[in-house]
Motif scaffolding. Structure first.
Motif, PDB file in Angstrom:
ATOM      1  N   HIS A 118      47.250 -10.694 -21.803  1.00  0.00           N
ATOM      2  CA  HIS A 118      46.994 -11.983 -22.451  1.00  0.00           C
ATOM      3  C   HIS A 118      46.046 -12.828 -21.608  1.00  0.00           C
ATOM      4  O   HIS A 118      45.107 -13.449 -22.137  1.00  0.00           O
ATOM      5  CB  HIS A 118      48.311 -12.722 -22.663  1.00  0.00           C
ATOM      6  N   GLN A 119      46.252 -12.858 -20.300  1.00  0.00           N
ATOM      7  CA  GLN A 119      45.382 -13.633 -19.425  1.00  0.00           C
ATOM      8  C   GLN A 119      43.961 -13.070 -19.426  1.00  0.00           C
ATOM      9  O   GLN A 119      42.979 -13.828 -19.426  1.00  0.00           O
ATOM     10  CB  GLN A 119      45.935 -13.640 -17.990  1.00  0.00           C
ATOM     11  N   LEU A 120      43.834 -11.745 -19.436  1.00  0.00           N
ATOM     12  CA  LEU A 120      42.513 -11.136 -19.483  1.00  0.00           C
ATOM     13  C   LEU A 120      41.795 -11.495 -20.777  1.00  0.00           C
ATOM     14  O   LEU A 120      40.574 -11.722 -20.786  1.00  0.00           O
ATOM     15  CB  LEU A 120      42.626  -9.610 -19.352  1.00  0.00           C
ATOM     16  N   GLN A 121      42.545 -11.560 -21.870  1.00  0.00           N
ATOM     17  CA  GLN A 121      41.954 -11.939 -23.154  1.00  0.00           C
ATOM     18  C   GLN A 121      41.460 -13.386 -23.125  1.00  0.00           C
ATOM     19  O   GLN A 121      40.386 -13.694 -23.654  1.00  0.00           O
ATOM     20  CB  GLN A 121      42.981 -11.747 -24.274  1.00  0.00           C
ATOM     21  N   LEU A 122      42.242 -14.278 -22.500  1.00  0.00           N
ATOM     22  CA  LEU A 122      41.809 -15.666 -22.352  1.00  0.00           C
ATOM     23  C   LEU A 122      40.528 -15.746 -21.511  1.00  0.00           C
ATOM     24  O   LEU A 122      39.582 -16.460 -21.861  1.00  0.00           O
ATOM     25  CB  LEU A 122      42.902 -16.503 -21.688  1.00  0.00           C
ATOM     26  N   ASN A 123      40.515 -15.007 -20.403  1.00  0.00           N
ATOM     27  CA  ASN A 123      39.337 -14.990 -19.541  1.00  0.00           C
ATOM     28  C   ASN A 123      38.105 -14.517 -20.307  1.00  0.00           C
ATOM     29  O   ASN A 123      37.014 -15.083 -20.188  1.00  0.00           O
ATOM     30  CB  ASN A 123      39.562 -14.057 -18.345  1.00  0.00           C
ATOM     31  N   MET A 124      38.306 -13.453 -21.095  1.00  0.00           N
ATOM     32  CA  MET A 124      37.193 -12.857 -21.832  1.00  0.00           C
ATOM     33  C   MET A 124      36.644 -13.839 -22.865  1.00  0.00           C
ATOM     34  O   MET A 124      35.424 -13.971 -23.040  1.00  0.00           O
ATOM     35  CB  MET A 124      37.698 -11.596 -22.529  1.00  0.00           C
ATOM     36  N   ASP A 130      30.822 -19.001 -22.417  1.00  0.00           N
ATOM     37  CA  ASP A 130      29.803 -19.289 -21.415  1.00  0.00           C
ATOM     38  C   ASP A 130      28.471 -18.635 -21.794  1.00  0.00           C
ATOM     39  O   ASP A 130      27.404 -19.245 -21.660  1.00  0.00           O
ATOM     40  CB  ASP A 130      30.279 -18.785 -20.050  1.00  0.00           C
ATOM     41  N   ILE A 131      28.525 -17.405 -22.282  1.00  0.00           N
ATOM     42  CA  ILE A 131      27.311 -16.706 -22.726  1.00  0.00           C
ATOM     43  C   ILE A 131      26.621 -17.494 -23.838  1.00  0.00           C
ATOM     44  O   ILE A 131      25.400 -17.710 -23.819  1.00  0.00           O
ATOM     45  CB  ILE A 131      27.655 -15.286 -23.225  1.00  0.00           C
ATOM     46  N   LEU A 132      27.396 -17.947 -24.827  1.00  0.00           N
ATOM     47  CA  LEU A 132      26.835 -18.656 -25.982  1.00  0.00           C
ATOM     48  C   LEU A 132      26.273 -20.018 -25.600  1.00  0.00           C
ATOM     49  O   LEU A 132      25.204 -20.415 -26.078  1.00  0.00           O
ATOM     50  CB  LEU A 132      27.900 -18.811 -27.065  1.00  0.00           C
ATOM     51  N   ILE A 133      26.970 -20.765 -24.772  1.00  0.00           N
ATOM     52  CA  ILE A 133      26.504 -22.095 -24.379  1.00  0.00           C
ATOM     53  C   ILE A 133      25.215 -21.993 -23.586  1.00  0.00           C
ATOM     54  O   ILE A 133      24.295 -22.812 -23.756  1.00  0.00           O
ATOM     55  CB  ILE A 133      27.600 -22.840 -23.590  1.00  0.00           C
ATOM     56  N   ARG A 134      25.117 -21.000 -22.721  1.00  0.00           N
ATOM     57  CA  ARG A 134      23.876 -20.828 -21.969  1.00  0.00           C
ATOM     58  C   ARG A 134      22.709 -20.502 -22.898  1.00  0.00           C
ATOM     59  O   ARG A 134      21.566 -20.887 -22.639  1.00  0.00           O
ATOM     60  CB  ARG A 134      24.033 -19.722 -20.927  1.00  0.00           C
ATOM     61  N   GLN A 191      22.158 -27.054 -40.649  1.00  0.00           N
ATOM     62  CA  GLN A 191      21.847 -27.392 -42.040  1.00  0.00           C
ATOM     63  C   GLN A 191      23.026 -28.036 -42.755  1.00  0.00           C
ATOM     64  O   GLN A 191      22.862 -28.992 -43.520  1.00  0.00           O
ATOM     65  CB  GLN A 191      21.407 -26.126 -42.787  1.00  0.00           C
ATOM     66  N   ARG A 192      24.223 -27.517 -42.495  1.00  0.00           N
ATOM     67  CA  ARG A 192      25.424 -28.048 -43.157  1.00  0.00           C
ATOM     68  C   ARG A 192      26.530 -28.182 -42.119  1.00  0.00           C
ATOM     69  O   ARG A 192      27.431 -27.339 -42.058  1.00  0.00           O
ATOM     70  CB  ARG A 192      25.872 -27.114 -44.296  1.00  0.00           C
ATOM     71  N   PRO A 193      26.474 -29.216 -41.303  1.00  0.00           N
ATOM     72  CA  PRO A 193      27.451 -29.369 -40.202  1.00  0.00           C
ATOM     73  C   PRO A 193      28.884 -29.482 -40.729  1.00  0.00           C
ATOM     74  O   PRO A 193      29.214 -30.486 -41.362  1.00  0.00           O
ATOM     75  CB  PRO A 193      27.010 -30.651 -39.500  1.00  0.00           C
ATOM     76  N   PRO A 194      29.725 -28.493 -40.449  1.00  0.00           N
ATOM     77  CA  PRO A 194      31.116 -28.578 -40.901  1.00  0.00           C
ATOM     78  C   PRO A 194      31.985 -29.280 -39.863  1.00  0.00           C
ATOM     79  O   PRO A 194      31.549 -29.550 -38.742  1.00  0.00           O
ATOM     80  CB  PRO A 194      31.512 -27.104 -41.011  1.00  0.00           C
ATOM     81  N   ARG A 195      33.191 -29.563 -40.223  1.00  0.00           N
ATOM     82  CA  ARG A 195      34.157 -30.091 -39.260  1.00  0.00           C
ATOM     83  C   ARG A 195      34.649 -28.909 -38.416  1.00  0.00           C
ATOM     84  O   ARG A 195      35.008 -27.862 -38.956  1.00  0.00           O
ATOM     85  CB  ARG A 195      35.338 -30.724 -39.998  1.00  0.00           C
ATOM     86  N   PRO A 196      34.640 -29.015 -37.084  1.00  0.00           N
ATOM     87  CA  PRO A 196      35.127 -27.912 -36.246  1.00  0.00           C
ATOM     88  C   PRO A 196      36.571 -27.558 -36.599  1.00  0.00           C
ATOM     89  O   PRO A 196      37.407 -28.450 -36.794  1.00  0.00           O
ATOM     90  CB  PRO A 196      35.027 -28.463 -34.825  1.00  0.00           C
ATOM     91  N   LEU A 197      36.866 -26.282 -36.671  1.00  0.00           N
ATOM     92  CA  LEU A 197      38.239 -25.844 -36.947  1.00  0.00           C
ATOM     93  C   LEU A 197      39.024 -25.680 -35.649  1.00  0.00           C
ATOM     94  O   LEU A 197      40.167 -26.096 -35.551  1.00  0.00           O
ATOM     95  CB  LEU A 197      38.213 -24.520 -37.723  1.00  0.00           C
ATOM     96  N   LEU A 198      38.394 -25.063 -34.655  1.00  0.00           N
ATOM     97  CA  LEU A 198      39.041 -24.878 -33.360  1.00  0.00           C
ATOM     98  C   LEU A 198      38.614 -26.017 -32.445  1.00  0.00           C
ATOM     99  O   LEU A 198      37.507 -26.025 -31.905  1.00  0.00           O
ATOM    100  CB  LEU A 198      38.653 -23.518 -32.755  1.00  0.00           C
ATOM    101  N   MET A 203      42.680 -25.701 -28.403  1.00  0.00           N
ATOM    102  CA  MET A 203      42.308 -24.637 -27.468  1.00  0.00           C
ATOM    103  C   MET A 203      42.576 -25.016 -26.014  1.00  0.00           C
ATOM    104  O   MET A 203      41.906 -24.545 -25.104  1.00  0.00           O
ATOM    105  CB  MET A 203      40.826 -24.302 -27.659  1.00  0.00           C
ATOM    106  N   LYS A 204      43.587 -25.868 -25.807  1.00  0.00           N
ATOM    107  CA  LYS A 204      43.908 -26.322 -24.451  1.00  0.00           C
ATOM    108  C   LYS A 204      44.170 -25.155 -23.502  1.00  0.00           C
ATOM    109  O   LYS A 204      43.794 -25.183 -22.329  1.00  0.00           O
ATOM    110  CB  LYS A 204      45.135 -27.237 -24.481  1.00  0.00           C
ATOM    111  N   GLU A 205      44.850 -24.130 -24.009  1.00  0.00           N
ATOM    112  CA  GLU A 205      45.203 -22.985 -23.163  1.00  0.00           C
ATOM    113  C   GLU A 205      43.941 -22.333 -22.600  1.00  0.00           C
ATOM    114  O   GLU A 205      43.915 -21.891 -21.455  1.00  0.00           O
ATOM    115  CB  GLU A 205      45.995 -21.968 -23.981  1.00  0.00           C
ATOM    116  N   TYR A 206      42.892 -22.289 -23.408  1.00  0.00           N
ATOM    117  CA  TYR A 206      41.639 -21.690 -22.971  1.00  0.00           C
ATOM    118  C   TYR A 206      40.863 -22.642 -22.064  1.00  0.00           C
ATOM    119  O   TYR A 206      40.180 -22.202 -21.142  1.00  0.00           O
ATOM    120  CB  TYR A 206      40.773 -21.336 -24.188  1.00  0.00           C
ATOM    121  N   SER A 207      40.956 -23.944 -22.346  1.00  0.00           N
ATOM    122  CA  SER A 207      40.210 -24.936 -21.568  1.00  0.00           C
ATOM    123  C   SER A 207      40.655 -24.962 -20.120  1.00  0.00           C
ATOM    124  O   SER A 207      39.887 -25.352 -19.229  1.00  0.00           O
ATOM    125  CB  SER A 207      40.399 -26.337 -22.172  1.00  0.00           C
ATOM    126  N   MET A 208      41.890 -24.565 -19.857  1.00  0.00           N
ATOM    127  CA  MET A 208      42.434 -24.630 -18.505  1.00  0.00           C
ATOM    128  C   MET A 208      41.891 -23.529 -17.599  1.00  0.00           C
ATOM    129  O   MET A 208      42.062 -23.575 -16.386  1.00  0.00           O
ATOM    130  CB  MET A 208      43.966 -24.541 -18.556  1.00  0.00           C
TER     131      MET A 208
END
Length: 292
Positions: A118-124, A130-134, A191-198, A203-208
């Motif tokens: 589970h932790q490895l999945q969070l890390n991944m 990080d890849i996408l934001i860059r 073009q059509r900005p939606p409301r973020p779902l996540l 996603m606090k668990e991932y933010s940590m």
């Protein structure tokens, strides 16, 4: 990592793949390494701990390889494509950073292994973000979690069809396809900005997760690799003067890595000198220059 510990780890990886996790015993691994079973317990408390070490090593190897791609300073698009291509290649070799096939998996009721996976999945997941934001920057900032979920889903789903469905998909074509579908998604947001779902709240668990801590392990891994090289040098079948020279090269390498602005040309020259000895090449190839 000591030479014996590495040998035990590689033996376990091969035997788990060949015989299966459950059918492989600690005694099998000891026999394969030509050592007493007790020697394994000096490093690993159980077969479960040994399996966890394999999982962690595989993910760290993946992170190191991606860092190596980034250090090449390619144009953004080329880096993005190479990172996607490497993810596909990695999962084809190792499964979903867990195993090459179901045969290698441990019992599903292992709470400890389940927690590590589970932790490895969070890390991944965070690493994908990080890849996408860059690559896309502010264009996905509001939808970074949704974009990561889609990117993660594309890679995992198509890898599944390659691994277990034996679909004849060309990896190069698949790499470009995934990159272009992410482009389509990002263009659609504009073009059509939606409301973020996540959301960040969901996603606090991932933010940590601390990505700097993940990449910091590279420094620890580098030090361990140099420790390994130092331990091997005295046993090489070369002259004592050459052993002395190699030991001095390692000292110089360590000193260069501690500098605020290490000279990569010198690091590469020192690594080439060490790599000229076949017994050291495997370890020197894994030492990454420090990003400036």
């Amino acid at each position: 990592m000591s030479l014996l510990k590495e040998k035990i780890l590689q033996s376990a990886i091969r035997l788990f793949a060949e015989k299966g996790y459950q059918a492989t015993s600690i005694q099998d691994i000891a026999d394969d390494c030509s050592i007493a079973k007790g020697s394994i317990y000096k490093y690993y408390d159980s077969k479960e701990e040994l399996y966890i070490s394999i999982l962690e090593k595989r993910q760290q190897d993946m992170i190191d390889a991606v860092e190596k791609i980034r250090e090449r300073k390619l144009p953004s698009r080329e880096t993005f494509l190479e990172e996607i291509a490497y993810q596909l290649e990695f999962f084809l070799n190792h499964g979903y950073y867990i195993s090459r096939d179901y045969n290698e998996l441990p019992p599903a009721n292992s709470d400890k292994i389940g927690a590590v996976i589970h932790q490895l999945q969070l890390n991944m997941f965070r690493y994908y973000q990080d890849i996408l934001i860059r690559h896309y920057g502010n264009a996905i900032s509001e939808w970074k979690w949704d974009a990561t979920a889609i990117f993660n889903g594309l890679i995992r789903e198509y890898t599944f069809h390659l691994l277990f469905g034996f679909k004849p998909l060309a990896q190069k074509e698949l790499t470009v396809f995934i990159a272009e579908r992410m482009d389509d998604f990002v263009e659609g947001l504009a073009q059509r900005p939606p409301r973020p779902l996540l959301t960040d709240e969901l996603m606090k668990e991932y933010s940590m997760i601390n990505l700097e801590a993940l990449t910091h392990t590279q420094k620890l891994r580098r030090a361990a690799l140099m420790d390994m090289i130092e331990s091997i040098i005295p046993d090489l079948s070369i002259t004592n003067s050459r052993k002395k020279d190699l030991a001095e090269v390692v000292v110089m390498l360590r000193e260069e890595f501690t500098k605020e602005r290490p000279r990569n040309f010198l690091i590469q020259a020192l690594l080439r000198d060490l790599s000229s000895e076949n017994e050291l090449r495997f370890y020197t190839s894994q030492i990454q220059p420090k990003t400036i």
